[in-house]
Motif scaffolding. Structure first.
Motif, mmCIF file in Angstrom:
data_model
loop_
_atom_site.group_PDB
_atom_site.id
_atom_site.type_symbol
_atom_site.label_atom_id
_atom_site.label_comp_id
_atom_site.label_asym_id
_atom_site.label_seq_id
_atom_site.Cartn_x
_atom_site.Cartn_y
_atom_site.Cartn_z
ATOM 1 N N ALA A 95 0.842 -1.195 0.000
ATOM 2 C CA ALA A 95 0.000 0.000 0.000
ATOM 3 C C ALA A 95 0.876 1.243 0.000
ATOM 4 O O ALA A 95 2.046 1.204 0.396
ATOM 5 C CB ALA A 95 -0.927 0.000 1.218
ATOM 6 N N THR A 96 0.286 2.347 -0.432
ATOM 7 C CA THR A 96 1.021 3.601 -0.598
ATOM 8 C C THR A 96 0.310 4.742 0.114
ATOM 9 O O THR A 96 -0.925 4.856 0.055
ATOM 10 C CB THR A 96 1.139 3.948 -2.095
ATOM 11 O OG1 THR A 96 1.759 2.857 -2.782
ATOM 12 C CG2 THR A 96 1.964 5.209 -2.314
ATOM 13 N N PHE A 97 1.080 5.595 0.785
ATOM 14 C CA PHE A 97 0.532 6.798 1.388
ATOM 15 C C PHE A 97 0.318 7.866 0.314
ATOM 16 O O PHE A 97 0.849 7.781 -0.793
ATOM 17 C CB PHE A 97 1.491 7.346 2.453
ATOM 18 C CG PHE A 97 1.522 6.553 3.729
ATOM 19 C CD1 PHE A 97 0.410 6.515 4.567
ATOM 20 C CD2 PHE A 97 2.672 5.864 4.110
ATOM 21 C CE1 PHE A 97 0.444 5.807 5.764
ATOM 22 C CE2 PHE A 97 2.710 5.148 5.296
ATOM 23 C CZ PHE A 97 1.596 5.114 6.123
ATOM 24 N N HIS A 98 -0.437 8.886 0.677
ATOM 25 C CA HIS A 98 -0.729 9.970 -0.262
ATOM 26 C C HIS A 98 0.513 10.751 -0.681
ATOM 27 O O HIS A 98 0.492 11.437 -1.700
ATOM 28 C CB HIS A 98 -1.758 10.931 0.355
ATOM 29 C CG HIS A 98 -3.112 10.319 0.531
ATOM 30 N ND1 HIS A 98 -4.109 10.903 1.291
ATOM 31 C CD2 HIS A 98 -3.649 9.159 0.063
ATOM 32 C CE1 HIS A 98 -5.190 10.152 1.271
ATOM 33 N NE2 HIS A 98 -4.936 9.081 0.540
ATOM 34 N N VAL A 103 3.649 2.065 2.630
ATOM 35 C CA VAL A 103 3.261 1.780 4.009
ATOM 36 C C VAL A 103 4.132 0.638 4.517
ATOM 37 O O VAL A 103 4.165 -0.438 3.920
ATOM 38 C CB VAL A 103 1.777 1.389 4.105
ATOM 39 C CG1 VAL A 103 1.411 1.030 5.547
ATOM 40 C CG2 VAL A 103 0.881 2.515 3.589
ATOM 41 N N THR A 104 4.834 0.887 5.607
ATOM 42 C CA THR A 104 5.748 -0.124 6.142
ATOM 43 C C THR A 104 5.467 -0.386 7.618
ATOM 44 O O THR A 104 4.709 0.343 8.278
ATOM 45 C CB THR A 104 7.220 0.320 6.014
ATOM 46 O OG1 THR A 104 7.453 1.410 6.924
ATOM 47 C CG2 THR A 104 7.543 0.768 4.593
ATOM 48 N N ALA A 105 6.121 -1.428 8.124
ATOM 49 C CA ALA A 105 5.992 -1.765 9.536
ATOM 50 C C ALA A 105 6.455 -0.620 10.425
ATOM 51 O O ALA A 105 5.920 -0.415 11.524
ATOM 52 C CB ALA A 105 6.789 -3.032 9.832
ATOM 53 N N ASP A 106 7.439 0.149 9.967
ATOM 54 C CA ASP A 106 7.914 1.289 10.753
ATOM 55 C C ASP A 106 6.824 2.347 10.927
ATOM 56 O O ASP A 106 6.732 2.993 11.974
ATOM 57 C CB ASP A 106 9.142 1.919 10.089
ATOM 58 C CG ASP A 106 10.413 1.108 10.309
ATOM 59 O OD1 ASP A 106 10.411 0.254 11.226
ATOM 60 O OD2 ASP A 106 11.382 1.327 9.572
ATOM 61 N N ASP A 107 5.997 2.543 9.896
ATOM 62 C CA ASP A 107 4.885 3.488 10.007
ATOM 63 C C ASP A 107 3.876 3.020 11.047
ATOM 64 O O ASP A 107 3.344 3.831 11.817
ATOM 65 C CB ASP A 107 4.182 3.642 8.651
ATOM 66 C CG ASP A 107 5.093 4.210 7.579
ATOM 67 O OD1 ASP A 107 5.601 5.328 7.769
ATOM 68 O OD2 ASP A 107 5.302 3.519 6.557
ATOM 69 N N VAL A 108 3.603 1.723 11.062
ATOM 70 C CA VAL A 108 2.662 1.166 12.035
ATOM 71 C C VAL A 108 3.211 1.353 13.449
ATOM 72 O O VAL A 108 2.500 1.811 14.356
ATOM 73 C CB VAL A 108 2.392 -0.317 11.748
ATOM 74 C CG1 VAL A 108 1.482 -0.925 12.828
ATOM 75 C CG2 VAL A 108 1.759 -0.490 10.363
ATOM 76 N N LYS A 109 4.476 1.008 13.632
ATOM 77 C CA LYS A 109 5.108 1.135 14.950
ATOM 78 C C LYS A 109 5.092 2.588 15.423
ATOM 79 O O LYS A 109 4.721 2.879 16.563
ATOM 80 C CB LYS A 109 6.541 0.611 14.896
ATOM 81 C CG LYS A 109 7.288 0.590 16.232
ATOM 82 C CD LYS A 109 8.651 -0.073 16.065
ATOM 83 C CE LYS A 109 9.351 -0.263 17.410
ATOM 84 N NZ LYS A 109 9.734 1.035 18.009
ATOM 85 N N ILE A 164 -3.475 4.416 10.368
ATOM 86 C CA ILE A 164 -2.014 4.409 10.272
ATOM 87 C C ILE A 164 -1.580 5.631 9.464
ATOM 88 O O ILE A 164 -2.075 5.874 8.362
ATOM 89 C CB ILE A 164 -1.510 3.109 9.608
ATOM 90 C CG1 ILE A 164 -2.014 1.891 10.403
ATOM 91 C CG2 ILE A 164 0.008 3.120 9.513
ATOM 92 C CD1 ILE A 164 -1.623 1.880 11.876
ATOM 93 N N ILE A 165 -0.641 6.393 10.037
ATOM 94 C CA ILE A 165 -0.177 7.644 9.446
ATOM 95 C C ILE A 165 1.288 7.485 9.041
ATOM 96 O O ILE A 165 2.053 6.788 9.710
ATOM 97 C CB ILE A 165 -0.327 8.795 10.462
ATOM 98 C CG1 ILE A 165 -1.779 8.905 10.936
ATOM 99 C CG2 ILE A 165 0.145 10.116 9.870
ATOM 100 C CD1 ILE A 165 -2.782 9.131 9.843
ATOM 101 N N ALA A 166 1.673 8.128 7.939
ATOM 102 C CA ALA A 166 3.064 8.079 7.485
ATOM 103 C C ALA A 166 3.994 8.604 8.573
ATOM 104 O O ALA A 166 3.763 9.679 9.135
ATOM 105 C CB ALA A 166 3.232 8.891 6.202
ATOM 106 N N LYS A 167 5.019 7.849 8.870
ATOM 107 C CA LYS A 167 5.954 8.167 9.955
ATOM 108 C C LYS A 167 6.514 9.577 9.822
ATOM 109 O O LYS A 167 7.024 9.968 8.773
ATOM 110 C CB LYS A 167 7.098 7.157 9.967
ATOM 111 C CG LYS A 167 8.114 7.364 11.076
ATOM 112 C CD LYS A 167 9.198 6.302 11.033
ATOM 113 C CE LYS A 167 10.232 6.521 12.127
ATOM 114 N NZ LYS A 167 11.288 5.465 12.093
ATOM 115 N N GLY A 168 6.369 10.355 10.897
ATOM 116 C CA GLY A 168 6.931 11.695 10.940
ATOM 117 C C GLY A 168 6.174 12.753 10.174
ATOM 118 O O GLY A 168 6.579 13.915 10.173
#
Length: 506
Positions: A95-98, A103-109, A164-168
């Motif tokens: 999956a891809t963010f806007h 979308v990765t496990a780091d984003d979920v964490k 789930i939001i893109a990290k940072g």
């Protein structure tokens, strides 16, 4: 048209007879949604009302969600399973963010850590403080280990307040970046939002629309008139007095489900309702059938116990009619509490929604009959939410639903150990109830969970952290050619915006 509408709204005018013989022309592939209020905010992890939930479901997606029948399904997670005594293993989709990032496990964490952080204002902060650790073996795998076994984690991750939001992406006050089916392109604060389809959405063929225009119609008569005139294609919060006319209109259709309900919350930190006997007195003083008729034109049923639907495996017929109308008992409880002569109080509601105002007026009349003189506070919805969040009331009318169709979904309504929230009483400590919810979440055997929740139910009926009033038939109305939108069942009704990814004209 926009300026005219804004003038009408500002003047508080309604147009109950505004109709046209032909529907307005549409922009091809664009659906116009008449929302009941402009979202107070779109903060992804905060609960700011149903209108905001509908928009958030367009922009964001979580690990799980629900299908049109209300069954839990994967979203950004393609699969999940228990992993050890207290762990859950989630496998992510491609999956891809806007912003174009994967979308990765780091984003979920990162997301879960933001929600559970010490200064977080997230709706589910307390729940996710129960996470012991989050492991990311690879970019597509997340292992969430809870401090205690927890049967509810996949349901919690389906909440509209847990995307789930893109990290940072929120650093420096920047808007959060999601992975939903639509991208927010423009907004006129207080009036409208414009969203366009996300061309990299992870579900092939979805969304089916090119764009969605959200227009806020706080006046419910104006909202119905806009649908009848063809200015909008679908509306939420169909006023109950308009349902019969919509059903009779060959150009329109109506979808209703039971699940949302009206209830009362209390300020237990100060004022008269620190005493549970006075909360109980209020519970026995209400003629609930009057609320069904006055607020919902007969399209509902009295709610005389906890908000557990009769279709739920946790429904208990022995307690479903606990708070029957009994003014003599109410007066006896007042006498026990030392206020046999009555007292004065204030009740917070809103005039923006007719059901809230009508419910408040019935409660006011019923309480006057037992000597409780009620002054109504009826601000606009955004003010009502803010006052509720701050606990600035003595009694408060709630129009809400459980978080999901599991008994645990009522925790947000009844567990006084959770952080303050406008959907829950303030200042009523319920440590025993809190402990039983925790016990129920740690149990995976359905029969044993029923026993736990039966005990919890008795405590809640005694403590009265919330007093049920009426189930209501909650409706969406739309043009006849709107297809694919589904009014989700039971407590999931407010999540129906999920199905806008499937909505199209046909």
């Amino acid at each position: 048209m926009t300026m005219t509408r804004r003038v009408l709204l500002g003047a508080g005018l309604t147009l109950p007879l505004l109709t046209r013989t032909a529907r307005a022309a549409r922009t091809p592939g664009t659906l116009t949604f008449g929302l009941s209020s402009y979202p107070p905010s779109l903060l992804p992890w905060n609960n700011t009302g149903t209108a905001a939930v509908t928009v958030k479901f367009l922009i964001f997606r979580g690990l799980t969600s629900y299908d049109a029948k209300g069954t839990l399904r994967g979203e950004l997670a393609e699969s999940w399973a228990r992993d050890g005594e207290a762990g859950w293993l989630f496998k992510l989709r491609d999956a891809t963010f806007h912003n174009g990032a994967k979308v990765t496990a780091d984003d979920v964490k990162w997301t879960l850590e933001q929600v559970a952080a010490e200064k977080s204002t997230a709706f589910l902060r307390t729940e996710f403080q129960g996470v012991e650790r989050i492991e990311t073996p690879d970019a597509k795998t997340v292992r969430i280990v809870m401090k205690q076994p927890n049967v509810m984690l996949p349901e919690w991750l389906a909440s509209p307040h847990m995307p789930i939001i893109a990290k940072g992406s929120t650093e420096g006050g920047a808007p959060p970046v999601g992975a939903g089916p639509f991208v927010l392109k423009a907004q006129e604060r207080g009036v409208s939002l414009d969203l366009v389809a996300f061309d990299k959405y992870f579900k092939p063929g979805l969304p089916k629309l090119k764009a969605i225009r959200i227009v806020a119609y706080a006046d419910e008569n104006l909202r119905v008139a806009a649908l009848q005139a063809g200015d909008v294609d679908i509306i939420e919060y169909v006023p109950w007095q308009s349902m019969q006319a919509i059903e009779a209109d060959p150009k329109l259709k109506l979808q209703t489900v039971d699940g949302p309900f009206m209830a009362l919350s209390f300020n237990g930190a100060q004022g008269p309702f620190k005493d549970k006997r006075l909360r109980q007195a209020v519970a026995y003083a209400i003629k609930r059938d009057e609320i069904v008729n006055a607020a919902f034109f007969g399209r509902g049923t009295p709610l005389e116990g906890l908000p557990i639907a009769s279709s739920s495996p946790f429904y208990n017929p022995a307690t479903a009619h606990h708070w029957t109308y009994d003014p003599a008992r109410a007066k006896a409880l007042m006498a026990e509490a030392g206020v046999a002569g009555g007292f004065s109080t204030t009740l917070l509601s809103t005039a923006q929604y007719g059901m809230h105002k009508s419910t408040a007026e019935v409660v006011q009349q019923n309480l006057a009959a037992i000597g409780i003189q009620v002054t109504l506070n009826l601000p606009d919805w955004a003010t009502r939410v803010n006052l509720g969040n701050r606990g600035q009331y003595e009694i408060c009318v709630q129009g809400t639903t459980a978080d999901n169709n599991d008994f645990d979904g009522t925790a947000t309504l009844l567990d006084g150990e959770l952080p303050p929230n406008n959907a829950r009483s303030v200042g009523i400590r319920t440590p025993e109830i809190h402990a039983l919810y925790a016990k129920g979440r740690a149990e995976f055997d359905l029969a044993k969970r029923r026993v736990i929740y039966a005990e919890l139910e008795q405590l809640a009926l005694d403590q009265c952290p919330m007093v049920g009033l009426a189930w209501r038939a909650q409706g969406y109305a739309m043009a006849r050619d709107v297809q694919g939108f589904t009014n989700l069942p039971g407590a999931l009704n407010f999540y129906s915006g999920l199905t806008l990814e499937d909505t199209h004209f046909g």
